[in-house]
Design a protein around this motif. Structure first.
Motif, short mmCIF file in Angstrom:
data_model
loop_
_atom_site.label_atom_id
_atom_site.label_comp_id
_atom_site.label_asym_id
_atom_site.label_seq_id
_atom_site.Cartn_x
_atom_site.Cartn_y
_atom_site.Cartn_z
N ARG A 57 0.85 -1.19 0.00
CA ARG A 57 0.00 0.00 0.00
C ARG A 57 0.89 1.25 0.00
O ARG A 57 1.75 1.40 0.86
CB ARG A 57 -0.87 -0.03 1.26
CG ARG A 57 -1.93 1.02 1.29
CD ARG A 57 -2.84 0.84 2.49
NE ARG A 57 -3.93 1.77 2.42
CZ ARG A 57 -5.03 1.56 1.70
NH1 ARG A 57 -5.18 0.44 1.05
NH2 ARG A 57 -5.98 2.46 1.66
N SER A 99 -9.01 11.40 -4.87
CA SER A 99 -8.35 12.70 -4.87
C SER A 99 -6.99 12.54 -5.52
O SER A 99 -6.35 11.50 -5.38
CB SER A 99 -8.17 13.21 -3.44
OG SER A 99 -9.42 13.22 -2.78
N GLU B 32 -2.95 14.09 10.73
CA GLU B 32 -2.77 13.99 9.29
C GLU B 32 -4.10 13.88 8.54
O GLU B 32 -4.12 13.53 7.37
CB GLU B 32 -1.93 12.77 8.95
CG GLU B 32 -0.47 12.94 9.29
CD GLU B 32 0.36 11.81 8.74
OE1 GLU B 32 0.66 11.84 7.54
OE2 GLU B 32 0.67 10.88 9.49
N HIS B 36 -10.37 18.07 1.68
CA HIS B 36 -10.21 18.56 0.31
C HIS B 36 -11.40 19.44 -0.05
O HIS B 36 -12.54 19.03 0.14
CB HIS B 36 -10.15 17.40 -0.69
CG HIS B 36 -9.03 16.43 -0.42
ND1 HIS B 36 -7.76 16.64 -0.87
CD2 HIS B 36 -9.01 15.26 0.26
CE1 HIS B 36 -6.98 15.64 -0.49
NE2 HIS B 36 -7.72 14.79 0.20
N LYS B 74 -14.53 17.20 1.02
CA LYS B 74 -14.35 15.79 1.37
C LYS B 74 -13.43 15.74 2.58
O LYS B 74 -12.33 16.28 2.57
CB LYS B 74 -13.73 15.04 0.19
CG LYS B 74 -13.46 13.56 0.47
CD LYS B 74 -12.83 12.93 -0.76
CE LYS B 74 -12.45 11.48 -0.50
NZ LYS B 74 -11.77 10.90 -1.65
N GLN B 81 -10.33 4.36 5.94
CA GLN B 81 -10.82 4.19 4.58
C GLN B 81 -12.18 4.86 4.43
O GLN B 81 -12.84 4.72 3.42
CB GLN B 81 -10.94 2.70 4.26
CG GLN B 81 -9.59 2.01 4.15
CD GLN B 81 -8.75 2.59 3.02
OE1 GLN B 81 -9.10 2.50 1.87
NE2 GLN B 81 -7.65 3.22 3.37
N HIS B 83 -14.70 8.24 4.45
CA HIS B 83 -14.68 9.68 4.19
C HIS B 83 -16.09 10.21 4.18
O HIS B 83 -17.06 9.47 3.98
CB HIS B 83 -13.97 10.00 2.88
CG HIS B 83 -14.66 9.44 1.66
ND1 HIS B 83 -15.59 10.14 0.95
CD2 HIS B 83 -14.56 8.24 1.06
CE1 HIS B 83 -16.03 9.40 -0.05
NE2 HIS B 83 -15.42 8.23 -0.01
#
Lengths: 141, 382
Positions: A57, A99, B32, B36, B74, B81, B83
């Motif tokens: 990944r 994205s 982190e 967006h 977003k 995983q 959102h």
């Protein structure tokens, strides 16, 4: 004779496109289990079609828009120019499909980012100092 | 006006707000986490040479019918995983009221599975997913014969989608299934104003694509579908006369199915697109519509020249809307995020008594046949 030379070189400059190939290197963290990768696998990762490269990944990063190495990478590996790429991501962004990669501003910051983040992948120009990272693909436009 | 609508939309999506709070408070959320923001707009003007208004376009210059602006956020915890995506949309054709076009929680399981729950786009057509993002297609608006509310009177549903992706040879395959409901959405058909009061729908979609080709087939079934036209009937007895045979009370309930098949070829020099959809309504006075379009485009650097032919064909005798449209257009990419478009369409009515997709009631005459429509648009994404 001078005029003939001048005409020859003028035509060469005008119609030959780029006179030299832009070379780039795709890099990963030095501890990555990936030793080398093919262009198609890298392409799928950079287009968001998969989040893995050879079972690992990875988070991809781009150089900024307008960067010649970025253009060379996308034309050689992904087979898309800047305009096609923007349209591609516009579709994915506005369909919730993903994205685009984050952006690192230079070869140097790209190398530092890859070094700091084990599951990362980036690309830099062939002149960048890549002694501390692992090169898994070499390409030229 | 805008804050009130925003508040109303948020209050009507309480489960989604809960999902967002869950994401924000989740231990997976770290420094982190990613947020967006993206947006898009279409600024367009249009005009027809017919005194009869056509699908919202009149004989005076109209700057709002085809204009739209959208903002999408977003939120994604980097380690998760999951959102949350919300897309706020303001359409000129709806008085620039801000509406949450999408608001869903998405979840990816490996690369192969993806789920969305909330207010989602109904995957009815080839370009449904980017219906409002004009820069992604050649026309100022997709052909109304297929994409207009006269055919399918909604664009979103409250429900869930599940996607399964496969990669085979150099092809990507995507299988999608969804179920949803969409209560109380205002809509219009010719000069009718009505509410879509009750809808339960489910469907499947198969998408096969590679770098240049895209082939898509879908099937949708709506076992419950009700229109409430009582307000229109109260306001205009002529509407009541039309509805009297079908639904004297003004509430029309039936079940319907919809099937589509389409494809696209997008190369360095050519753009070919085509799609056909068949809608069947099973009720007394039910009808079958078969609508399609075909587009041929030639690319010259950043310029796209295209021709589109589209047709609306119905066997309904209550409202005859048969028509065809031929459109010639130009799309010029100014840069990767901006394009301008110009197009000229000719609309031809087909069959006796057809009112096409003009904004008039059956029994009235269209001012001009054929009629012409001119449109110019600016598309941006940011």
């Amino acid at each position: 004779m001078k005029l003939a030379h001048l005409t020859f070189w003028s035509f060469l400059v005008l119609f030959s496109g780029k006179l030299w190939a832009e070379e780039f290197l795709v890099i990963v963290h030095p501890d990555s289990s990936i030793k080398e990768a093919d262009a198609d696998s890298i392409k799928r990762l950079y287009l968001g079609k998969t989040s893995q490269l050879l079972g690992v990944r990875l988070t991809p990063a781009d150089l900024p828009e307008g960067n010649s190495v970025r253009d060379a990478f996308y034309e050689k590996v992904v087979d898309k120019d800047a305009s096609q790429l923007k349209a591609y991501w516009a579709q994915l962004i506005f369909t919730g499909g993903g994205s685009p990669p984050t952006v690192q501003n230079s070869d140097q910051t790209m190398v530092q980012w890859v070094l700091a983040k084990q599951n990362s992948i980036g690309y830099v120009s062939s002149s960048a100092n890549t002694s501390n990272v692992k090169v898994i693909y070499r390409g030229s436009q | 006006m805008v804050p009130n609508n925003l508040a109303k939309n948020f209050l009507s999506n309480r489960p989604l707000i809960g999902g967002l709070l869950l994401l924000l408070l989740s231990p997976l959320v770290s420094a982190e986490r990613q947020v967006h923001h993206n947006g898009f707009l279409t600024a367009a003007f249009s005009q027809t040479d017919s005194a009869t208004s056509y699908s919202g376009i009149a004989d005076d210059i109209n700057f709002s019918e085809m204009s739209v602006i959208g903002i999408q956020t977003k939120f994604q915890p980097s380690a998760a995983q999951m959102h949350f995506t919300i897309q706020l949309l303001a359409r000129g054709s709806r008085g620039w009221d801000v509406d949450a076009e999408w608001a869903y929680v998405g979840f990816k399981l490996a690369d192969a599975y993806e789920f969305q729950i909330g207010k989602i786009r109904a995957p009815m057509f080839l370009v449904s997913e980017t219906l409002d993002v004009g820069i992604t297609y050649p026309w100022i608006r997709p052909p109304v014969e297929l994409y207009g509310f006269a055919n399918i009177p909604f664009t979103t549903v409250n429900g869930m989608k599940a996607k399964r992706r496969f990669h085979w040879m150099d092809l990507d395959l995507q299988l999608l299934a969804y179920v949803g409901e969409n209560p109380s959405q205002a809509s219009s058909l010719n000069a009718f104003e009505f509410n879509l009061t009750d809808l339960i729908i489910g469907g499947v979609e198969l998408l096969i694509l590679n770098d240049k080709w895209k082939i898509r087939a879908s099937y949708h079934d709506a076992p419950e579908l009700s229109y409430d036209a009582t307000d229109s009937i109260a306001a205009d007895p002529n509407v009541g006369a039309i509805f009297s045979a079908l639904a004297p009370s003004g509430i029309l309930s039936f079940d319907a199915s919809f099937a589509t098949f389409g494809g696209q070829y997008d190369s360095e020099h050519w753009l070919l697109m085509g799609e056909v959809g068949q809608r069947k309504v099973s009720a007394s006075g039910g009808s079958k519509n078969t609508n399609y379009f075909i587009t041929i485009g030639r690319k010259l650097e950043s310029l796209l020249l295209h021709v589109t032919y589209s047709e609306f064909d119905t066997d309904s005798t209550t409202i005859v809307q048969n028509q065809s449209t031929t459109t010639i257009g130009i799309k010029k990419g100014l840069n990767p995020t901006t394009s301008i478009k110009a197009e000229l369409s000719q609309v031809n009515l087909q069959g006796t008594g057809s009112i096409g997709l003009y904004d008039i009631l059956p029994g009235n005459a269209v001012d001009k046949d054929p009629a012409h429509i001119l449109g110019i648009a600016l598309n941006m994404v940011f």
